[in-house]
Design an enzyme around this catalytic site. Sequence first.
Site, PDB file in Angstrom:
ATOM      1  N   HIS A  83      45.307  40.607  28.619  1.00  0.00           N
ATOM      2  CA  HIS A  83      45.179  39.410  29.461  1.00  0.00           C
ATOM      3  C   HIS A  83      45.327  38.124  28.661  1.00  0.00           C
ATOM      4  O   HIS A  83      45.703  37.108  29.223  1.00  0.00           O
ATOM      5  CB  HIS A  83      43.804  39.381  30.138  1.00  0.00           C
ATOM      6  CG  HIS A  83      43.636  40.393  31.216  1.00  0.00           C
ATOM      7  ND1 HIS A  83      42.423  40.675  31.785  1.00  0.00           N
ATOM      8  CD2 HIS A  83      44.529  41.196  31.831  1.00  0.00           C
ATOM      9  CE1 HIS A  83      42.573  41.598  32.703  1.00  0.00           C
ATOM     10  NE2 HIS A  83      43.833  41.935  32.741  1.00  0.00           N
ATOM     11  N   ASN A  84      44.944  38.173  27.394  1.00  0.00           N
ATOM     12  CA  ASN A  84      44.962  36.965  26.557  1.00  0.00           C
ATOM     13  C   ASN A  84      45.796  37.278  25.316  1.00  0.00           C
ATOM     14  O   ASN A  84      45.297  37.939  24.395  1.00  0.00           O
ATOM     15  CB  ASN A  84      43.546  36.589  26.102  1.00  0.00           C
ATOM     16  CG  ASN A  84      42.643  36.170  27.244  1.00  0.00           C
ATOM     17  OD1 ASN A  84      43.106  35.878  28.338  1.00  0.00           O
ATOM     18  ND2 ASN A  84      41.349  36.125  26.991  1.00  0.00           N
TER      19      ASN A  84
ATOM     20  N   HIS B 142      32.651  41.300  31.295  1.00  0.00           N
ATOM     21  CA  HIS B 142      33.138  42.617  30.883  1.00  0.00           C
ATOM     22  C   HIS B 142      32.411  43.714  31.665  1.00  0.00           C
ATOM     23  O   HIS B 142      31.223  43.581  31.962  1.00  0.00           O
ATOM     24  CB  HIS B 142      32.947  42.806  29.372  1.00  0.00           C
ATOM     25  CG  HIS B 142      33.803  41.874  28.567  1.00  0.00           C
ATOM     26  ND1 HIS B 142      33.551  41.558  27.252  1.00  0.00           N
ATOM     27  CD2 HIS B 142      34.899  41.171  28.918  1.00  0.00           C
ATOM     28  CE1 HIS B 142      34.471  40.706  26.826  1.00  0.00           C
ATOM     29  NE2 HIS B 142      35.297  40.452  27.821  1.00  0.00           N
TER      30      HIS B 142
ATOM     31  N   GLY C 101      39.152  42.903  41.046  1.00  0.00           N
ATOM     32  CA  GLY C 101      38.552  41.833  41.854  1.00  0.00           C
ATOM     33  C   GLY C 101      37.140  41.588  41.377  1.00  0.00           C
ATOM     34  O   GLY C 101      36.836  41.762  40.204  1.00  0.00           O
TER      35      GLY C 101
ATOM     36  N   ALA D   3      40.785  38.203  40.027  1.00  0.00           N
ATOM     37  CA  ALA D   3      40.536  37.356  41.194  1.00  0.00           C
ATOM     38  C   ALA D   3      40.491  35.875  40.797  1.00  0.00           C
ATOM     39  O   ALA D   3      40.918  35.012  41.552  1.00  0.00           O
ATOM     40  CB  ALA D   3      39.220  37.757  41.849  1.00  0.00           C
TER      41      ALA D   3
ATOM     42  N   HIS E  36      45.852  38.317  36.616  1.00  0.00           N
ATOM     43  CA  HIS E  36      45.031  39.284  35.879  1.00  0.00           C
ATOM     44  C   HIS E  36      43.734  39.636  36.590  1.00  0.00           C
ATOM     45  O   HIS E  36      42.974  40.459  36.096  1.00  0.00           O
ATOM     46  CB  HIS E  36      44.723  38.764  34.473  1.00  0.00           C
ATOM     47  CG  HIS E  36      43.578  37.794  34.386  1.00  0.00           C
ATOM     48  ND1 HIS E  36      43.425  36.709  35.218  1.00  0.00           N
ATOM     49  CD2 HIS E  36      42.508  37.755  33.553  1.00  0.00           C
ATOM     50  CE1 HIS E  36      42.323  36.050  34.889  1.00  0.00           C
ATOM     51  NE2 HIS E  36      41.749  36.664  33.895  1.00  0.00           N
TER      52      HIS E  36
END
Lengths: 480, 133
Positions: free
Chosen positions: A329-330, A204, A379, A405, A403
């Site tokens: 993302h999840n 994070h 990234g 790299a 979402h």
Amino acid sequence: MSGLTIRRLDPFRIEIARTPPMRTTGLVYANRAIERTLEQENALQQVANVAALPGIVGPSMAMPDIHWGYGFPIGGVAAFSRDDGVISPGGVGYDINCGVCCMLTGMRVGDVTPRLDRLLASLYNNVPAGVGSSNKSLAVSGREFEQVLELGARWAVKKGYAPPGDLDAHEDAGCIAGADPDAVSAKAIERGQPQLGTLGSGNHFLELDVVDLVADAETARGFGLFEGQVVVLVHTGSRGLGHQVCDDHVHGMVSAASRHGIALPDRQLACAPVTSVEGREYFGAMAAAANFAFANRELIVFLIRKTFEEVFGGSFERLGMRMLFDCCHNIAKMERIEWGGRRIDACVHRKGATRALPPGDSRLPERFRRTGQPVLVPGDMGRMSFILAGASGARETFYSACHGAGRLLSRHEAKKRAKGRKIIDELRSRGIHAMAASRATLAEEIPDAYKDVSDVVDTMTGAGIATAVARLRPFAMVKG
Amino acid sequence: MPYTLVDHTADIGMRVSAPTVEELFVEAAHALCDIMGGLTDHGEDAVTVRAAGIDHDELLVRWLHEVLFLVEVKGFRVSGITLQDLTDTGVTGMLAGSFSGAPLLAEVKAVTYHNLEIARIDNACVATIILDM
């Protein structure tokens, strides 16, 4: 990869042939460079395992930032029929609605650098980060906390932490419908409640970037992006609340899967029919945790805006600080997808993947109807990030894209490679100022630990899933 | 310490080995606390930890989760672990230590079931457990 039959379909796609117990094929988005990173991984087997779950619609997919997860691969996308398919907590992951938001500023990098040290130190002090971080100043409890779970970012707007204009810059306007706070356990509330308004640790981050290349001038204008502009990225999720919700429901579904006659290739894929009691309860709790995450990111954005106001003077509006986009993302969401010439109501799981709606999609707010949805692709902390736009080709991924790299090295290996190195100094030599709550976290997150995000983006754009809009270069960051 | 770290791209794996399944439960909990930075040399408190499951694999995950919750959320720092009872569907143990709330080294989101299997290899009980970090 033993036992899997894999063939390259084109420069951007690999197919895993359907072999028992798979119910469908696997489809992995990967150019040659990405494919090489998969050779030592178990991620392709995980794509195949997901393909064995009941009610899957279309292929079991993985985006090019694919890597070995637990149960589902990271980068995994799978849709299950709402009528006879399943919902799986492991298909969402423990950090429910871990996501990223991008806030624009009206400032150029030259406006920020004279006060950068003070700005970074203030952000580090004002935004709680690190292992076990809590935020007493933003603590809420009781009915108020239930509203966080029900309303998500809308709660933050209602309480005056965010302007109303932020809402249409969120996936699903910052609130997943169907949240059921009663399905969130007391343990989950105890674990997560003190963490509202915190960044956390691990991967994070809070990052300042400069737009160093505009690839599509018209879409960039539509997004409000220009070269030399400073933007802020925030990556965090539902903290301990989400971790506990997932844990509670994986546990419940291990036995539920057996009751419903579902054979699991990996117990972490524990699942139940979408329509079952267990499935509905999980969805209600997951949506509540997702809403916690939307509110969490909005509170962090609130703290960032206040910090910019302190350091540069004037209001955040005058500093041009407005949300470009905030995405999950999840997540598992009830969406209408197209497959085999039919429209199907499905529960779409994205684990380490993001939604990517194309221009003209009616689910987009007016401001993105012409451009398509911004797709944020952070990234690693030393190289670059990208902003893409959803394209019409995303229909084949059920409107999903990469979402980030994607990790290349394990945390253990990254720490070994970082041993003896001064990571802060290395970053500084690249013009990147970093502050971290933990040196160990910084070591785990070294740039070498990640794939080259350019390969990931090239695959997405080459496959027609998204188009490149702008490239970002990091110059300051706070790591948890 | 009878555990080793195992490479896993996203997270961390710990491979734990012990002569018996009961000792495996103790050593796995010890390994988890060590990874989190939740161990201490002393303590006057004791906490009973219980978990239920359908078999030993699930029991191990549930037991470790209870330990994780105690360390992360309750601030308990662990000086000793004993197993009091282990059946096919339940486990009870006692953790000694103190509710000091001392800072932790690492945030473990969860103990996963991924590819978990308690195996007997060369007269030892062995399990590889993936932690979501």
